[in-house]
Design a protein around this motif. Structure first.
Motif, PDB file in Angstrom:
ATOM      1  N   GLY A 157       0.761  -1.273  -0.066  1.00  0.00           N
ATOM      2  CA  GLY A 157       0.082   0.074  -0.099  1.00  0.00           C
ATOM      3  C   GLY A 157       0.921   1.323   0.138  1.00  0.00           C
ATOM      4  O   GLY A 157       0.564   2.321  -0.571  1.00  0.00           O
ATOM      5  N   TRP A 160       2.032   1.821  -3.690  1.00  0.00           N
ATOM      6  CA  TRP A 160       1.043   2.034  -4.293  1.00  0.00           C
ATOM      7  C   TRP A 160       0.735   3.838  -4.195  1.00  0.00           C
ATOM      8  O   TRP A 160       0.747   4.445  -5.166  1.00  0.00           O
ATOM      9  CB  TRP A 160      -0.306   1.558  -3.697  1.00  0.00           C
ATOM     10  CG  TRP A 160      -1.718   2.057  -4.409  1.00  0.00           C
ATOM     11  CD1 TRP A 160      -2.352   3.163  -3.889  1.00  0.00           C
ATOM     12  CD2 TRP A 160      -2.197   1.706  -5.431  1.00  0.00           C
ATOM     13  NE1 TRP A 160      -3.486   3.605  -4.618  1.00  0.00           N
ATOM     14  CE2 TRP A 160      -3.310   2.536  -5.723  1.00  0.00           C
ATOM     15  CE3 TRP A 160      -1.816   0.829  -6.350  1.00  0.00           C
ATOM     16  CZ2 TRP A 160      -4.294   2.436  -6.896  1.00  0.00           C
ATOM     17  CZ3 TRP A 160      -2.794   0.770  -7.809  1.00  0.00           C
ATOM     18  CH2 TRP A 160      -4.060   1.595  -7.709  1.00  0.00           C
ATOM     19  N   LYS A 172      -8.891   1.100  -7.394  1.00  0.00           N
ATOM     20  CA  LYS A 172      -8.182   1.723  -6.110  1.00  0.00           C
ATOM     21  C   LYS A 172      -7.761   0.514  -5.224  1.00  0.00           C
ATOM     22  O   LYS A 172      -8.235  -0.436  -5.249  1.00  0.00           O
ATOM     23  CB  LYS A 172      -9.311   2.376  -5.166  1.00  0.00           C
ATOM     24  CG  LYS A 172      -8.566   3.057  -4.286  1.00  0.00           C
ATOM     25  CD  LYS A 172      -9.669   3.945  -3.290  1.00  0.00           C
ATOM     26  CE  LYS A 172      -9.211   4.475  -1.999  1.00  0.00           C
ATOM     27  NZ  LYS A 172     -10.094   5.410  -1.292  1.00  0.00           N
ATOM     28  N   TYR A 173      -6.452   0.802  -4.789  1.00  0.00           N
ATOM     29  CA  TYR A 173      -6.113  -0.435  -4.013  1.00  0.00           C
ATOM     30  C   TYR A 173      -6.744  -0.848  -2.561  1.00  0.00           C
ATOM     31  O   TYR A 173      -7.030   0.156  -2.197  1.00  0.00           O
ATOM     32  CB  TYR A 173      -4.369   0.118  -3.514  1.00  0.00           C
ATOM     33  CG  TYR A 173      -3.612  -0.773  -2.815  1.00  0.00           C
ATOM     34  CD1 TYR A 173      -2.992  -1.995  -3.383  1.00  0.00           C
ATOM     35  CD2 TYR A 173      -3.644  -0.676  -1.236  1.00  0.00           C
ATOM     36  CE1 TYR A 173      -2.489  -2.955  -2.471  1.00  0.00           C
ATOM     37  CE2 TYR A 173      -2.880  -1.832  -0.452  1.00  0.00           C
ATOM     38  CZ  TYR A 173      -2.449  -3.074  -1.123  1.00  0.00           C
ATOM     39  OH  TYR A 173      -1.685  -3.791  -0.497  1.00  0.00           O
ATOM     40  N   GLY A 181      -4.577  -7.334  -0.689  1.00  0.00           N
ATOM     41  CA  GLY A 181      -4.512  -6.236  -1.397  1.00  0.00           C
ATOM     42  C   GLY A 181      -4.317  -6.265  -2.996  1.00  0.00           C
ATOM     43  O   GLY A 181      -3.478  -6.991  -3.428  1.00  0.00           O
ATOM     44  N   GLY A 183      -4.532  -3.469  -6.787  1.00  0.00           N
ATOM     45  CA  GLY A 183      -5.076  -2.146  -7.258  1.00  0.00           C
ATOM     46  C   GLY A 183      -4.079  -2.030  -8.611  1.00  0.00           C
ATOM     47  O   GLY A 183      -3.361  -2.754  -8.923  1.00  0.00           O
ATOM     48  N   ASP A 196      -0.128  -6.080  -5.841  1.00  0.00           N
ATOM     49  CA  ASP A 196      -1.082  -6.827  -5.276  1.00  0.00           C
ATOM     50  C   ASP A 196      -0.249  -7.581  -4.051  1.00  0.00           C
ATOM     51  O   ASP A 196       1.051  -7.422  -4.181  1.00  0.00           O
ATOM     52  CB  ASP A 196      -1.717  -7.767  -5.942  1.00  0.00           C
ATOM     53  CG  ASP A 196      -1.023  -8.951  -6.751  1.00  0.00           C
ATOM     54  OD1 ASP A 196       0.507  -8.749  -6.661  1.00  0.00           O
ATOM     55  OD2 ASP A 196      -1.443  -9.843  -7.212  1.00  0.00           O
TER      56      ASP A 196
END
Length: 202
Positions: A157, A160, A172-173, A181, A183, A196
């Motif tokens: 994240g 990201w 969106k992530y 996760g 995105g 991911d």
């Protein structure tokens, strides 16, 4: 948003930058009917040793390679190498002299990407196409995405958040049915990425 040319480039300077090709697939050898079969023994003696290979995404730009590589280093960390055409003998007064003929970012976390600038005399790049997500399906006219996978939803994240600066978000992530996760985005240079988390990770 500029779109990178996805055509593979040939080596501009043979012997200076080169790749090692993998051996062609060879079917398994049948077990010899007789342990004393000299012909089979000779075949085994001539067997080539196996080698390790690596695959690296190579992005082709139209003057943006240096800026893209600097951005990717700011996102993923690591070391940046950028060699200009002029560094390898192109006259400095030519338009392509300052463009990147060989560039890469490599990081200890496993991230690696290569890029260069297509020279000015190359054919025009294909028109960019948008990538979208609809009802869980990815709709695209692009030939490739760049995939980055990690073991931590929080760590991926954070990548990201940095990569999304100036990007067009495709999805969106966040958590998905198959991973903690996931995105997709198209970055400021026109490259589409999938970020991911490995399915076993939390």
């Amino acid at each position: 948003m500029p779109q990178p040319d996805t055509n593979c480039c040939e080596s501009w300077f043979p012997g200076r930058f080169h790749a090692t090709a993998a051996r062609p697939h060879r079917p398994p050898r049948a077990a010899p009917a007789n342990d004393n079969d000299n012909d089979n023994d000779n075949d085994n003696d001539n067997e080539e040793p196996r080698m390790a290979i690596s695959t690296t995404t190579h992005l082709n730009f139209r003057g943006d390679a240096r800026a893209a590589l600097e951005f990717y280093r700011s996102v993923f960390g690591g070391d940046l190498t950028a060699v200009a055409y002029g560094d390898l003998g192109m006259p400095k007064d030519l338009p392509d002299a300052d463009k990147v003929v060989f560039g890469q970012v490599t990081a200890d976390n496993g991230f690696r990407i290569m890029a260069y600038d297509v020279p000015g005399g190359a054919p025009a790049a294909a028109a960019p196409t948008a990538t979208t997500r609809d009802n869980g399906m990815t709709l695209t006219g692009e030939r490739f995405f760049v995939s980055v996978r990690g073991d931590s939803a929080d760590a991926v994240g954070a990548l990201w958040d940095r990569l999304a600066d100036g990007a067009q978000v495709v999805e969106k992530y966040g958590p998905s049915p198959w991973t903690p996760g996931f995105g997709m985005l198209t970055d400021r240079f026109g490259v589409t990425w999938i970020l991911d988390v490995a399915a076993h990770a939390g």
